[in-house]
Design an enzyme around this catalytic site. Structure first.
Site, PDB file in Angstrom:
ATOM      1  N   ARG A   1      40.914  53.009  42.088  1.00  0.00           N
ATOM      2  CA  ARG A   1      42.033  52.589  42.933  1.00  0.00           C
ATOM      3  C   ARG A   1      43.128  52.079  42.010  1.00  0.00           C
ATOM      4  O   ARG A   1      42.928  51.119  41.263  1.00  0.00           O
ATOM      5  CB  ARG A   1      41.585  51.512  43.921  1.00  0.00           C
TER       6      ARG A   1
ATOM      7  N   ASN B   1      48.920  47.404  49.808  1.00  0.00           N
ATOM      8  CA  ASN B   1      47.855  46.441  49.563  1.00  0.00           C
ATOM      9  C   ASN B   1      48.052  45.186  50.413  1.00  0.00           C
ATOM     10  O   ASN B   1      49.137  44.610  50.455  1.00  0.00           O
ATOM     11  CB  ASN B   1      47.846  46.049  48.081  1.00  0.00           C
ATOM     12  N   GLU B   2      46.980  44.761  51.110  1.00  0.00           N
ATOM     13  CA  GLU B   2      46.959  43.490  51.852  1.00  0.00           C
ATOM     14  C   GLU B   2      48.310  43.213  52.509  1.00  0.00           C
ATOM     15  O   GLU B   2      48.998  42.243  52.181  1.00  0.00           O
ATOM     16  CB  GLU B   2      46.552  42.354  50.907  1.00  0.00           C
TER      17      GLU B   2
ATOM     18  N   HIS C   1      39.051  43.866  52.697  1.00  0.00           N
ATOM     19  CA  HIS C   1      38.802  43.215  51.412  1.00  0.00           C
ATOM     20  C   HIS C   1      37.884  42.023  51.651  1.00  0.00           C
ATOM     21  O   HIS C   1      38.159  41.190  52.525  1.00  0.00           O
ATOM     22  CB  HIS C   1      40.126  42.772  50.771  1.00  0.00           C
TER      23      HIS C   1
ATOM     24  N   TYR D   1      36.229  38.767  50.314  1.00  0.00           N
ATOM     25  CA  TYR D   1      36.159  37.639  49.375  1.00  0.00           C
ATOM     26  C   TYR D   1      35.518  36.457  50.112  1.00  0.00           C
ATOM     27  O   TYR D   1      34.462  36.627  50.719  1.00  0.00           O
ATOM     28  CB  TYR D   1      37.547  37.325  48.816  1.00  0.00           C
TER      29      TYR D   1
ATOM     30  N   GLU E   1      38.253  46.206  48.453  1.00  0.00           N
ATOM     31  CA  GLU E   1      38.205  45.240  47.351  1.00  0.00           C
ATOM     32  C   GLU E   1      37.086  44.247  47.646  1.00  0.00           C
ATOM     33  O   GLU E   1      36.844  43.899  48.797  1.00  0.00           O
ATOM     34  CB  GLU E   1      39.506  44.436  47.225  1.00  0.00           C
TER      35      GLU E   1
ATOM     36  N   TRP F   1      37.087  44.798  42.609  1.00  0.00           N
ATOM     37  CA  TRP F   1      38.269  44.278  41.915  1.00  0.00           C
ATOM     38  C   TRP F   1      37.784  43.434  40.741  1.00  0.00           C
ATOM     39  O   TRP F   1      37.027  42.498  40.933  1.00  0.00           O
ATOM     40  CB  TRP F   1      39.120  43.421  42.861  1.00  0.00           C
TER      41      TRP F   1
END
Length: 465
Positions: free
Chosen positions: A78, A155-156, A224, A226, A253, A282
């Site tokens: 990516r 992205n995001e 993503h 986290y 991610e 990531w």
């Protein structure tokens, strides 16, 4: 009469052609497609992303990273790009060069515009509409590359501002429509709001309408993971809802740690592997701003894996173990390649199943562990071993496994453990992320070794701390 027959035949032919056009999959031969919630490559084979992100826009000279990422087994990279709004713009010629390098290294290229990150909360961020304008400006580099490129619009694209992030469904639908109207036939990837983590479930609850808005039905959703996803239940529930709805989802991610909490990377990797879901970690190297621990390698050196790099490349359900190269590179339109082993030697099974060392039963409540040893692959002069460490009746904070080879074997490479040898004596210690085990919990580490003549199974000893 002839005129009426001619008109009828013409009308019937038009109807048949319209039906055929309707049932034919949109852009079936162009590149990636989505079918039944699964991503298929241009040969019609299922493709499961196993890759990492590389910050090309901030480190444009590190083009050697693509070959390094491939060398460690990834099938996808990516690539971080910039529209020019926040960082130096990646031109059409640069994008074309990135795609060329991906193809040279037999990688699928996921291209993402990073300037949208945190829109509504980050003052410098741009809108998805502005990101689409960038993609249109570099369309010449993307045309004809649908077999090798997936387009991650932004992205995001929204931060945590509730009133702004609530516009994600409309903004995303409009972005997809503009791209299709501009002639983009690529699979489109869309990131979730809330810095990609969708903690208010806006993407999850609107995914079907967004997918339906794509006339090609060729959109993939990216979450993503986290600190929001720090338990197995949260991960399984979120991804499982997309699977139940037959909607394509990838973990676009994730990391092993983060400032907002400690994601459960083991569940992320095991659940995605069990359910055919892609993941992209990531990130390769070059992180700053307090998240340097997310570097997979030190200073872009593939020979200097960090603990996170060891985990994602060499760990259980990691890239080495699970990645399969896209069949558009193999030249085989029907059969995907088999899993690539950690090194180049072939991993044919031995003639009989090797024995494993039986674990002893420790008394309950004591701090103890057991370990079992298995040969998972063997070839002339070499083999691959796997050791499973299990905590006893009480939680442990670390472990050490020792054994003595009886037939002159040696260890040449390992993952998920630090292994040292003195003659035939071998000591394996946990790494930073897999030492703490709850009562009865297990972890695995592996290694490559050499043998000559006989490859007997040693007796293992496990000590807990």
């Amino acid at each position: 009469m002839k005129t009426r027959i001619s008109v009828a035949v013409t009308a019937l032919l038009a109807l048949v052609l319209s039906i055929l056009a309707f049932i034919q999959p949109a852009h079936a031969a162009a590149g990636f497609t989505v079918s039944g919630g699964q991503l298929l490559d241009a040969n019609g084979n299922p493709f499961v992303m196993r890759g990492v992100s590389h910050a090309h826009t901030w480190y444009p000279s590190q083009t050697g990273s693509f070959a390094s990422i491939k060398s460690l087994g990834a099938n996808t990279v990516r690539v971080v790009l910039s529209t020019g709004a926040r960082w130096t713009q990646n031109s059409a010629s640069d994008v074309a060069n990135v795609i060329s390098i991906c193809k040279q290294n037999r990688l699928i290229c996921v291209l993402e515009a990073h300037d949208t990150t945190g829109y509504g909360e980050e003052s410098a961020a741009i809108t998805l509409d502005q990101a689409v304008s960038y993609w249109i400006s570099v369309q010449s580099a993307l045309a004809g590359q649908e077999r090798y490129v997936i387009l991650n619009i932004g992205n995001e694209p929204f931060g945590n501002n509730a009133s702004v992030s609530a516009t994600w469904p409309t903004a995303t639908r409009n972005a997809i429509t503009r791209l299709r109207d501009a002639g983009f036939d690529h699979t489109i990837m869309v990131d979730a709001p809330h810095w990609g983590q969708d903690w208010q479930f806006i993407m999850r609850d609107n995914a079907q309408s967004v997918f339906n808005s794509d006339p090609d039905r060729n959109t993939v959703f990216s979450v993503h993971m986290y600190g929001v996803f720090d338990t197995a239940a949260e991960i399984i529930d979120y991804l499982g809802r997309f699977r139940s709805a037959n909607l394509p989802i990838v973990v676009g991610e994730f990391g092993h740690n983060h400032s907002d909490g400690n994601p459960d990377e083991d569940t992320i990797m095991s659940y995605t592997q069990a359910n055919g879901i892609g993941y992209i970690g990531w990130s390769w190297s070059g992180n700053g701003g307090g998240v340097e621990y997310l570097d997979m390698v030190t200073n872009f050196d593939a020979g200097s894996l960090t603990s996170w790099g060891q985990r994602i490349f060499n760990g259980a359900n990691g890239i080495q173990q699970t990645a399969r190269e896209a069949s558009v590179y193999s030249g085989n339109p029907t059969t995907p390649p088999t899993t690539r082993p950690p090194t180049t030697p072939p991993t044919t099974r031995p003639p009989t199943t090797p024995p494993t060392t039986p674990p002893s039963t420790p008394p309950p409540g004591t701090r103890s562990c057991t370990a079992t040893y298995a040969i998972t692959g063997q070839w002339q002069g070499g083999f691959q071993g796997d050791v499973r460490v299990t905590a006893g009746g009480a939680a442990i904070g670390g472990w050490t496994v020792t054994w003595t080879f009886g037939n002159g074997q040696t260890v040449s490479q390992s993952w998920n453990a630090t292994i040292t040898s003195s003659g035939s004596n071998v000591t394996a210690r946990n790494v930073s992320w897999n030492g703490s085990l709850g009562a009865g919990a297990s972890t695995n580490f592996g290694f490559l070794g050499s043998w000559n003549g006989n490859n007997g199974v040693p007796v293992l000893r496990c000590a807990a701390s």
